[in-house]
Motif scaffolding. Structure first.
Motif, PDB file in Angstrom:
ATOM      1  N   LYS A 200       0.875  -1.179   0.000  1.00  0.00           N
ATOM      2  CA  LYS A 200       0.000   0.000   0.000  1.00  0.00           C
ATOM      3  C   LYS A 200       0.910   1.226   0.000  1.00  0.00           C
ATOM      4  CE  LYS A 200      -3.859  -0.366   0.705  1.00  0.00           C
ATOM      5  NZ  LYS A 200      -5.004  -0.747  -0.170  1.00  0.00           N
ATOM      6  N   ASP A 304      -1.867   0.931  -4.970  1.00  0.00           N
ATOM      7  CA  ASP A 304      -1.464  -0.411  -4.545  1.00  0.00           C
ATOM      8  C   ASP A 304      -0.493  -0.997  -5.555  1.00  0.00           C
ATOM      9  OD1 ASP A 304      -3.326  -0.093  -2.539  1.00  0.00           O
ATOM     10  OD2 ASP A 304      -4.870  -1.280  -3.524  1.00  0.00           O
ATOM     11  N   ASP A 318      -4.432  -0.449  -8.278  1.00  0.00           N
ATOM     12  CA  ASP A 318      -5.542   0.356  -7.745  1.00  0.00           C
ATOM     13  C   ASP A 318      -5.011   1.733  -7.371  1.00  0.00           C
ATOM     14  OD1 ASP A 318      -8.135   0.839  -6.826  1.00  0.00           O
ATOM     15  OD2 ASP A 318      -7.691   0.172  -4.793  1.00  0.00           O
TER      16      ASP A 318
HETATM   17 MG   LIG Z   1      -6.814  -1.430  -3.216  1.00  0.00          MG
END
Ligand SMILES: [Mg+2]
Ligand SMILES: Nc1ncnc2c1ncn2[C@@H]1O[C@H](COP(=O)(O)OP(=O)(O)OP(=O)(O)O)[C@@H](O)[C@H]1O
Ligand SMILES: O=P(O)(O)O[C@H]1[C@H](OP(=O)(O)O)[C@@H](OP(=O)(O)O)[C@@H](O)[C@@H](O)[C@@H]1OP(=O)(O)O
Length: 366
Positions: A200, A304, A318
Motif C-alpha cells: 500500500k 497499490d 488500484d
Molecule cells: Mg486497493
C-alpha cells in the motif's frame, strides 16, 4: 485560522483522525466540519476546505436525496466563496471515481517513461456480456467499474479460468446467484501472481509511505470463482515465526473467517516479507507517486503495488482518493503541515496567529 472539512463519520472514526482537532489547535488551525445540512449563509467563513467528497458525490449520483442536497449545498458554497481553496479540487478527484478513468490516468503516467505495468484490463457493460476466450488472459479479477465510496465498489470475484467465467455467466443469467456484480458495469483485470504480498502506498503531497499488506495467494490450480469484499481483507500479517513450531509452514493461514479467507496470504513468514521487500524498488514507487501527483494535481491519494512472482516487474492495481493512511507515522503532523503550506501559498501575506488572536480578528481577516 479555520479549515473546513467534509469527511464521513467512518473516516473520522479512523485512528489518524482521533485527536486531530486538538492537535491542529496547537498548530493555529481550527478544524471545523462543514455542515452541508445548513444554509450556505450560516456556514462559517474558512480559509481552506479539505474533504473526501467522493463519499457524497457517489451516493448523490445514485439518487440518494440527502447526498444530492449536500452536494448542491457544497456547489452553492464554492460558488459563493470562489476564492477559498478546495483541497483537492473536485474535477481532479472525479477522475478516481471509476476504474476506467483510473486506468487511463495510470497509462498516462506510464507514458512519462517510468517502468511500471498495469494489468491488462477490459471493461464490460455487465458481467453477462459475452467475451471470447482470448479477449483477456485468465485468471482475472472482476471489479466494478465504480471505484469507491460504496459497498458494491469493493465486491470482487477472482475467476481462475475462462471456463469458470462462462459457468458464472450461466449462473448469473439464470439468476441462480444474485451477487451485486451481476448487473453493473465491470472491469475484468488479469490476475498477477505476486506471492500474496501487496504494498500500500500512501501519499500526502510530497510524503510517500509504503507498507506491506496481505493479498491473494498465487493461483496455482483451477478452482471455483472466489467472491470477496476487498474491505474485509486483513490489514496486517500474522507473522509465522518459523521457530515457533516445526509444523508451521510459510503461508499457513488462520482459521477462515470468510469462505474466501484461505485464498489470502494472511500469515506470512518474515523470510517471505523480507524477500518481497528486497524486490521493492522504492525509487520507482516514489517516481510513480510523483507522476500521479503531477498528472492529477492531487495532494491526497494512495495506490497499490504488487511485484510479479519471480521478477521485479511492478504493477499498480488500484488508485484511490484519500485512502485510510492506516499506521502512517506522524500522520497528524504531516497532514496539518501540508494544510498550513497550502494556506501560506494561498494567502502569502497573512501570518499564522495563535487561534485566540484570530478569533478576535476582523471577520475578513484570515
Ligand atoms: Mg486497493
Ligand atoms: N490484478 C490483480 N492481480 C492480483 N491481485 C490483485 C489484482 N487486483 C487486485 N488484487 C488484489 O485484490 C485486492 C483488492 O483489489 P483493489 O485494490 O482493486 O480493490 P478496491 O476495493 O479498489 O481496494 P481499496 O479498498 O484499496 O479501494 C488488492 O488489494 C489485491 O490484494
Ligand atoms: O476503511 P479504511 O479506513 O480502511 O479506508 C479505506 C477507504 O475507506 P474510507 O475512506 O471510507 O475510510 C476506501 O475508500 P473508498 O474506496 O470506499 O472510498 C479506500 O480508499 C481503501 O483503500 C481504504 O482502505 P486502505 O486499503 O487504504 O486501508
Amino acid at each position: 485560522m479555520k479549515v473546513g472539512y467534509v469527511f464521513s463519520r467512518k473516516k473520522l472514526g479512523r485512528s489518524g483522525f482521533t485527536g486531530l482537532e486538538d492537535y491542529a489547535v496547537t498548530q493555529c488551525i481550527q478544524l471545523e466540519p462543514l455542515d452541508l445540512g445548513q444554509p450556505v449563509e450560516n456556514l462559517e467563513h474558512v480559509v481552506l476546505v479539505v474533504h473526501k467528497l467522493t463519499d457524497v458525490i457517489v451516493p448523490a449520483e445514485r439518487g440518494n436525496e440527502k447526498a444530492k442536497a449536500e452536494l448542491e449545498r457544497f456547489k452553492e458554497y464554492t460558488a459563493k466563496y470562489p476564492h477559498i481553496p478546495i483541497v483537492d479540487p473536485i474535477p481532479q478527484v472525479m477522475k478516481l471515481l471509476n476504474r476506467r478513468d483510473m486506468y487511463e490516468v495510470l497509462q498516462k503516467c506510464r507514458r512519462k517513461g517510468i517502468q511500471f505495468s498495469v494489468p491488462d484490463s477490459m471493461f464490460l457493460t455487465t458481467m453477462v456480456s459475452a467475451i471470447s476466450q482470448d479477449a483477456i488472459q485468465f485468471p482475472v479479477i472482476c471489479k466494478t467499474v465504480a471505484a469507491c465510496s460504496s459497498p458494491l465498489a469493493h465486491q470482487m470475484m477472482l475467476i481462475p479460468t475462462f471456463r469458470e467465467f462462462e459457468r458464472q455467466l450461466t449462473l448469473v443469467r439464470e439468476a441462480h446467484v444474485n451477487h451485486g456484480l451481476g448487473d453493473v458495469p465491470v472491469m475484468l483485470q488479469s490476475f498477477i501472481d505476486h506471492d500474496g504480498v501487496i504494498f500500500k502506498v500512501y501519499v500526502i503531497d510530497k510524503h510517500v509511505y509504503i507498507t506491506p499488506r496481505p493479498s491473494i495467494r498465487n493461483v496455482e490450480h483451477a478452482y471455483e470463482s472466489v467472491e470477496f469484499d476487498s474491505q474485509d481483507i486483513p490489514k496486517q500479517f500474522t507473522i509465522a515465526a518459523e521457530s515457533i513450531s516445526p509444523h508451521t509452514q510459510e503461508g499457513d493461514s488462520e482459521p477462515p473467517a470468510y469462505p474466501w479467507y484461505s485464498h489470502f496470504m494472511t500469515n506470512a513468514s518474515n523470510r517471505l516479507l523480507k524477500e518481497k521487500e528486497k524486490h521493492l524498488d522504492k525509487v520507482k514507487v516514489n517516481r510513480i507517486a510523483d507522476a500521479i501527483r503531477e498528472t492529477l494535481g492531487l495532494t491526497f491519494f494512495g495506490f497499490d503495488v504488487i511485484i510479479r512472482s519471480g521478477s521485479n516487474e511492478h504493477f499498480v492495481v488500484d488508485l484511490n482518493y484519500f485512502p485510510s493512511y492506516a499506521n502512517v507515522p506522524n500522520f497528524q503532523k504531516i497532514f496539518i503541515d501540508v494544510l498550513k503550506a497550502k494556506i501560506e501559498a494561498a494567502y502569502p501575506t497573512a501570518p499564522f496567529y495563535p487561534i485566540e488572536h484570530h478569533l478576535h480578528a476582523p471577520k475578513d481577516d484570515i
